[in-house]
Design an enzyme around this catalytic site. Structure first.
Site, short mmCIF file in Angstrom:
data_model
loop_
_atom_site.label_atom_id
_atom_site.label_comp_id
_atom_site.label_asym_id
_atom_site.label_seq_id
_atom_site.Cartn_x
_atom_site.Cartn_y
_atom_site.Cartn_z
N ARG A 84 0.82 -1.21 0.00
CA ARG A 84 0.00 0.00 0.00
C ARG A 84 0.86 1.26 0.00
O ARG A 84 0.46 2.30 0.53
CB ARG A 84 -0.95 0.03 1.20
N ARG A 97 -8.05 11.41 -4.75
CA ARG A 97 -9.29 10.81 -4.27
C ARG A 97 -10.39 11.84 -4.03
O ARG A 97 -11.58 11.52 -4.12
CB ARG A 97 -9.02 10.02 -2.99
N ASP A 133 -6.99 -2.95 -6.92
CA ASP A 133 -7.60 -3.52 -5.72
C ASP A 133 -7.88 -4.99 -5.96
O ASP A 133 -8.19 -5.39 -7.09
CB ASP A 133 -8.89 -2.79 -5.37
N TYR A 210 -14.73 -12.03 1.12
CA TYR A 210 -15.40 -10.76 0.82
C TYR A 210 -16.74 -10.98 0.12
O TYR A 210 -17.73 -10.30 0.41
CB TYR A 210 -14.51 -9.89 -0.06
#
Length: 407
Positions: A84, A97, A133, A210
Site C-alpha cells: 500500500r 481521491r 484492488d 469478501y
C-alpha cells in the site's frame, strides 16, 4: 521527363512492385483453391511479455535488485518496498481521491499510473506496484463492490447460498479487467526503467470471504460456515476464483508486470488444518497453471511472492509451493522463518506497521535490527502488512534509508 539518373531507380521500383503484385495474386489464388480465406492469414500477435523482456518497447531496467533478490542472486543493496505504498498516508493521493471515486482511479490507467508513481517521487524505493484492488475480480464476475469512506469495501449483494453461484458471470472477465493491463503497460513506460513493476491479485479464499461476508470481517463467520455447510459449493467457488486469478495474472505478465504478488490476506481466519486444505491447494494451482499457460504462449515467467497473512504456522508447507518469495507478517522472528523455509526461498517483510508511528530514532533501530537478522541474501524488506493511513511520511523516509544503510 524523368532525369537519366533517376530513371534506373524508377524502373527497379516498378519491377519490384509488379513482382510483388504477381506474387500476391498467386498466393491468393492458391489460398482460394485450398479453401483458406485471405482474412485468416494474419500474423500472430507479439506477446507483450516478450516485448517487455527483449525489445525497445519498454526502457531497460536500471535497478534490478528486487528481481535479483527474488532469484537468490547477489544484490547491490537490500531492496525495499511497502505494501500500500501508494495510498492514503500521502497527501497527493488524497488530492486525487478528492476528485475521483476509488474504483474510477483503478479503472482509469492515467490515474492509476499517477497514483502508482507518487511514492516513487518521494522515496528511494526499489519497486513499484500498480495501483488497483483485489476486489476487481469479484467486480468482473458481476458482483457490485463499493468503496465507502470510513468503512472500506462493501458488497451490498453478497453470496448467501450455493444458488448464488449462478449469478457469477465467468465469460469475458479478463476483457472487463483489461484496464489493469493497460495501466501496467503505461506504467512500465512511465517508470523509464527506474524500478521493477509489481502486478498482484487477491487469493481465492480471501476473495471468497469478501464475496460472502459482504465486505471486510473480523470473524469471517459466514465464509467459514460455507466451508462446513456447503462444502461442494465452497470448492466450486474456490475453483472459479482460482481460474480467474490465473487468467488475470497471465494478462498482467503479458502487459508488462515484472513480478507478481498473491495476497492471501484472510489466512489468519483459518486454522492450520483449514489453511492446508482450503487455501494452500488453490495457491499451488495458481502457480502451476500460471507457469503452464505462460509457457504455452511463449511468455517468460516472472518471480512470484506469496503473502499469507496469519499463516506463519505453515511456512514450511508454503516453501514447497514453488513461489520464489514468501511474505512474512510481523508475528514471526526472521531467524525462525529462515529455519522453517530453508536457504532456497527469498523472504519478504516484516516490520510491524504500528512501528511506523514510533520516533525516527526508535524506528531506525528497529529496522536496522530487522534487516541484520534477515541478512542481505534472499531478502526483500517490507512491512508485515500494508502501511496504515495515518503513518507519518517521515517514517517512510526513515524506513527506506535504514534498510539501505543496514548492510
Amino acid at each position: 521527363m524523368v532525369e537519366p539518373v533517376v530513371r534506373p531507380f524508377v524502373m527497379r521500383l516498378l519491377v519490384a512492385f509488379l513482382a510483388g503484385l504477381i506474387t500476391a495474386t498467386l498466393l491468393v489464388t492458391l489460398m482460394v483453391r485450398q479453401g483458406i480465406a485471405p482474412s485468416e492469414m494474419q500474423p500472430p500477435p507479439v506477446p507483450l511479455a516478450r516485448i517487455s523482456e527483449g525489445s525497445d518497447d519498454f526502457p531497460a531496467l536500471k535497478n534490478d535488485n528486487l528481481l535479483r533478490a527474488a532469484r537468490g542472486e547477489p544484490v547491490d543493496r537490500v531492496p525495499v518496498w511497502v505494501m500500500r505504498q501508494a495510498g492514503r498516508y500521502l497527501p497527493e493521493f488524497q488530492e486525487v481521491r478528492a476528485k475521483h471515486d476509488f474504483f474510477t482511479v483503478c479503472r482509469t490507467p492515467e490515474l492509476a499510473c499517477e497514483v502508482t508513481m507518487q511514492p516513487l517521487r518521494r522515496f528511494d524505493l526499489d519497486a513499484s506496484i500498480i495501483f488497483s484492488d483485489i476486489l476487481v475480480i469479484p467486480q468482473a464476475l458481476g458482483i457490485t463492490v463499493e468503496m465507502k469512506p470510513g468503512v472500506g469495501p462493501v458488497l451490498p449483494e453478497p453470496l448467501v447460498g450455493p444458488a448464488d453461484l449462478e449469478r457469477l458471470n465467468q465469460t469475458g472477465t479478463i476483457e472487463r479487467l483489461k484496464y489493469v493491463g493497460e495501466a501496467i503497460t503505461m506504467m512500465r513506460r512511465m517508470l523509464e526503467g527506474k524500478v521493477p513493476l509489481f502486478g498482484f491479485t487477491g487469493a481465492p479464499w480471501t476473495l471468497m470471504g469478501y464475496m460472502i461476508e459482504g465486505g471486510g470481517s473480523k470473524t469471517m463467520s459466514k465464509a467459514k460456515a460455507w466451508l462446513t455447510d456447503y462444502p461442494e459449493a465452497s470448492q466450486k467457488l474456490l475453483d472459479i476464483l482460482t481460474d480467474q486469478v490465473v487468467d488475470y495474472l497471465v494478462m498482467q505478465v503479458k502487459a508488462g508486470a515484472q513480478m507478481l504478488q498473491v495476497f492471501e490476506s484472510s489466512a489468519d481466519h483459518l486454522s492450520k488444518e483449514q489453511f492446508l486444505s482450503v487455501s494452500l491447494p488453490c495457491l499451488k494451482r495458481i502457480r502451476v497453471d500460471l507457469l503452464r499457460k505462460l509457457a504455452d504462449e511463449g511468455v517468460p515467467a516472472v518471480p512470484m511472492v506469496l503473502f499469507a497473512k496469519g499463516a506463519m504456522h505453515s511456512l514450511a508447507e508454503q516453501s514447497q509451493t514453488g513461489y520464489e518469495v514468501l511474505g512474512l507478517d510481523w508475528t514471526i522472528d526472521p531467524e525462525e522463518a529462515r529455519k522453517q523455509v530453508g536457504p532456497n526461498v527469498t523472504l519478504q517483510g516484516n516490520l510491524d506497521p504500528q512501528d511506523m508511528y514510533k520516533s525516527p530514532e526508535e524506528l531506525r533501530e528497529l529496522v536496522l535490527t530487522m534487516v541484520r537478522k534477515f541478512g542481505k541474501h534472499r531478502y526483500i524488506a517490507n512491512l508485515g502488512h500494508g502501511i496504515t493511513p495515518q503513518t507519518p511520511i517521515e517514517s517512510m523516509t526513515v524506513l527506506v534509508q535504514a534498510v539501505h544503510d543496514a548492510l
